[in-house]
Design a protein around this motif. Sequence first.
Motif, PDB file in Angstrom:
ATOM      1  N   ALA A  84       0.770  -1.332  -0.090  1.00 14.89           N
ATOM      2  CA  ALA A  84       0.178  -0.155   0.022  1.00 14.89           C
ATOM      3  C   ALA A  84       0.903   1.237   0.010  1.00 14.89           C
ATOM      4  O   ALA A  84       0.705   2.292  -0.739  1.00 14.89           O
ATOM      5  CB  ALA A  84      -0.973  -0.029   1.153  1.00 14.89           C
ATOM      6  N   GLN A  85       2.003   1.211   0.796  1.00 16.50           N
ATOM      7  CA  GLN A  85       2.831   2.183   0.711  1.00 16.50           C
ATOM      8  C   GLN A  85       3.524   2.483  -0.798  1.00 16.50           C
ATOM      9  O   GLN A  85       3.677   3.737  -1.136  1.00 16.50           O
ATOM     10  CB  GLN A  85       4.016   2.029   1.916  1.00 16.50           C
ATOM     11  CG  GLN A  85       4.928   3.456   2.025  1.00 16.50           C
ATOM     12  CD  GLN A  85       4.196   4.498   2.513  1.00 16.50           C
ATOM     13  OE1 GLN A  85       3.574   4.831   3.601  1.00 16.50           O
ATOM     14  NE2 GLN A  85       4.128   5.665   1.640  1.00 16.50           N
ATOM     15  N   ASP A  86       3.874   1.526  -1.428  1.00 18.40           N
ATOM     16  CA  ASP A  86       4.415   1.749  -2.723  1.00 18.40           C
ATOM     17  C   ASP A  86       3.500   2.533  -3.490  1.00 18.40           C
ATOM     18  O   ASP A  86       3.827   3.183  -4.250  1.00 18.40           O
ATOM     19  CB  ASP A  86       4.842   0.291  -3.218  1.00 18.40           C
ATOM     20  CG  ASP A  86       5.878  -0.376  -2.603  1.00 18.40           C
ATOM     21  OD1 ASP A  86       6.913   0.270  -2.421  1.00 18.40           O
ATOM     22  OD2 ASP A  86       5.833  -1.647  -2.608  1.00 18.40           O
ATOM     23  N   VAL A  87       2.232   1.891  -3.589  1.00 14.72           N
ATOM     24  CA  VAL A  87       0.947   2.586  -4.214  1.00 14.72           C
ATOM     25  C   VAL A  87       1.080   3.783  -4.058  1.00 14.72           C
ATOM     26  O   VAL A  87       0.820   5.022  -4.973  1.00 14.72           O
ATOM     27  CB  VAL A  87      -0.400   1.720  -4.177  1.00 14.72           C
ATOM     28  CG1 VAL A  87      -1.361   2.622  -4.957  1.00 14.72           C
ATOM     29  CG2 VAL A  87      -0.047   0.434  -4.881  1.00 14.72           C
ATOM     30  N   ARG A  88       0.897   4.358  -2.714  1.00 13.17           N
ATOM     31  CA  ARG A  88       0.597   5.765  -2.153  1.00 13.17           C
ATOM     32  C   ARG A  88       1.908   6.440  -2.703  1.00 13.17           C
ATOM     33  O   ARG A  88       1.977   7.681  -3.082  1.00 13.17           O
ATOM     34  CB  ARG A  88       1.026   5.863  -0.549  1.00 13.17           C
ATOM     35  CG  ARG A  88      -0.563   5.535  -0.005  1.00 13.17           C
ATOM     36  CD  ARG A  88      -0.888   5.986   1.249  1.00 13.17           C
ATOM     37  NE  ARG A  88       0.168   5.197   2.144  1.00 13.17           N
ATOM     38  CZ  ARG A  88      -0.267   4.075   2.850  1.00 13.17           C
ATOM     39  NH1 ARG A  88      -1.090   3.470   2.619  1.00 13.17           N
ATOM     40  NH2 ARG A  88       0.782   3.463   3.684  1.00 13.17           N
ATOM     41  N   ASP A  89       3.155   6.080  -2.589  1.00  9.56           N
ATOM     42  CA  ASP A  89       4.304   6.834  -3.281  1.00  9.56           C
ATOM     43  C   ASP A  89       4.306   7.038  -4.743  1.00  9.56           C
ATOM     44  O   ASP A  89       4.743   8.190  -5.165  1.00  9.56           O
ATOM     45  CB  ASP A  89       5.750   5.974  -2.834  1.00  9.56           C
ATOM     46  CG  ASP A  89       6.020   5.904  -1.251  1.00  9.56           C
ATOM     47  OD1 ASP A  89       5.548   6.655  -0.460  1.00  9.56           O
ATOM     48  OD2 ASP A  89       7.110   5.187  -1.207  1.00  9.56           O
ATOM     49  N   LEU A 147      -3.324   0.001 -12.129  1.00 10.74           N
ATOM     50  CA  LEU A 147      -3.337  -1.397 -12.420  1.00 10.74           C
ATOM     51  C   LEU A 147      -2.244  -2.138 -11.578  1.00 10.74           C
ATOM     52  O   LEU A 147      -2.580  -3.215 -11.128  1.00 10.74           O
ATOM     53  CB  LEU A 147      -2.635  -1.548 -13.896  1.00 10.74           C
ATOM     54  CG  LEU A 147      -3.648  -1.177 -14.729  1.00 10.74           C
ATOM     55  CD1 LEU A 147      -3.070  -1.036 -16.359  1.00 10.74           C
ATOM     56  CD2 LEU A 147      -4.941  -2.267 -14.996  1.00 10.74           C
ATOM     57  N   ILE A 148      -1.284  -1.462 -10.852  1.00 12.04           N
ATOM     58  CA  ILE A 148      -0.179  -2.096  -9.907  1.00 12.04           C
ATOM     59  C   ILE A 148      -1.008  -2.033  -8.795  1.00 12.04           C
ATOM     60  O   ILE A 148      -1.024  -3.148  -8.018  1.00 12.04           O
ATOM     61  CB  ILE A 148       0.997  -1.091  -9.706  1.00 12.04           C
ATOM     62  CG1 ILE A 148       1.763  -1.004 -11.000  1.00 12.04           C
ATOM     63  CG2 ILE A 148       1.507  -1.326  -8.627  1.00 12.04           C
ATOM     64  CD1 ILE A 148       2.938  -0.057 -11.011  1.00 12.04           C
ATOM     65  N   ALA A 149      -1.931  -1.065  -8.441  1.00 10.64           N
ATOM     66  CA  ALA A 149      -2.753  -1.268  -7.195  1.00 10.64           C
ATOM     67  C   ALA A 149      -3.785  -2.392  -7.227  1.00 10.64           C
ATOM     68  O   ALA A 149      -4.058  -2.907  -6.195  1.00 10.64           O
ATOM     69  CB  ALA A 149      -3.586   0.066  -6.926  1.00 10.64           C
ATOM     70  N   ALA A 150      -4.228  -2.589  -8.345  1.00  4.72           N
ATOM     71  CA  ALA A 150      -4.998  -3.400  -8.753  1.00  4.72           C
ATOM     72  C   ALA A 150      -4.452  -4.976  -8.784  1.00  4.72           C
ATOM     73  O   ALA A 150      -5.349  -6.045  -8.987  1.00  4.72           O
ATOM     74  CB  ALA A 150      -6.032  -3.480  -9.798  1.00  4.72           C
ATOM     75  N   ARG A 151      -3.228  -5.061  -8.524  1.00  4.66           N
ATOM     76  CA  ARG A 151      -2.408  -6.356  -8.798  1.00  4.66           C
ATOM     77  C   ARG A 151      -2.857  -6.937 -10.388  1.00  4.66           C
ATOM     78  O   ARG A 151      -2.751  -8.358 -10.254  1.00  4.66           O
ATOM     79  CB  ARG A 151      -2.758  -7.284  -7.535  1.00  4.66           C
ATOM     80  CG  ARG A 151      -2.192  -6.918  -6.398  1.00  4.66           C
ATOM     81  CD  ARG A 151      -2.051  -7.791  -5.217  1.00  4.66           C
ATOM     82  NE  ARG A 151      -1.538  -7.519  -4.044  1.00  4.66           N
ATOM     83  CZ  ARG A 151      -0.121  -7.089  -3.894  1.00  4.66           C
ATOM     84  NH1 ARG A 151       0.470  -7.239  -4.794  1.00  4.66           N
ATOM     85  NH2 ARG A 151       0.357  -6.634  -2.644  1.00  4.66           N
TER      86      ARG A 151
END
Length: 246
Positions: free
Chosen positions: A131-136, A212-216
């Motif tokens: 989740a932190q990666d996506v926020r960044d 798309l990254i966040a949605a895996r």
Amino acid sequence: MKHDLHASPDRITRRKLSDQVFDRLREMIASRELPPGAPMPSERDLMERFGVGRPAVREALQHMQTMGLITISHGERSRVNELSAGSVLERVDDVARMLLSSEPEQLEHLKQARRMFECGLVRVAAENATAQDVRDLRELVGEQRARIGDPEAFVTADMTFHSRIAQISANPILVATSQSMLRWLFQYHGVLLHWSGREKITLHEHDDIVDLIAARDADGAVAAMQAHLDRSNPLYLHANAINRAD
């Protein structure tokens, strides 16, 4: 048949003393006898240890500095450098840029390599992002959006975004390679943004990639990255032509 002694694989070849000193010092670094950050022995100590003159020692030390193994500082003891994938690749930056400038066709090879590389990275990111990666990543897209109108800052933010995707792999060699490719392309990318007017398209594509990254969705992320790079690749060609015409 007459045997050619000069072609014999057993022929003994004399090596320069400085090369032999270099090899011994490199072994001392590799074995951690001289660990990162450690001061190098003095020239006199090395002369006595290896039984050679000062010229051989100095030439070996200069070679080590050129290779990035040590740093020579006037008035201070030379020290062993901390080696990393990034520091090793940074040493070829100038040579890589010279290659791209003198042989522009190599740019096509670099673009192809980057496409394959980044598609692999974004797949890993989609499979492993926290989740932190996506926020960044979302924050970086926002920072890039704030840089519209400042081409150099916009490109720098673009590089940071792609580097952050690489960091999700937690593989320092992948991260360093990604950053090197981006640096080598920077000289072409920087020119095209002055006239392309496509910053908003880039930002929209970055938003899609992050979603798309966040949605895996690994396959979707790869497809989006492919489309993103395929759209920008022709611009590198145009920018390269501008550079050669200047």
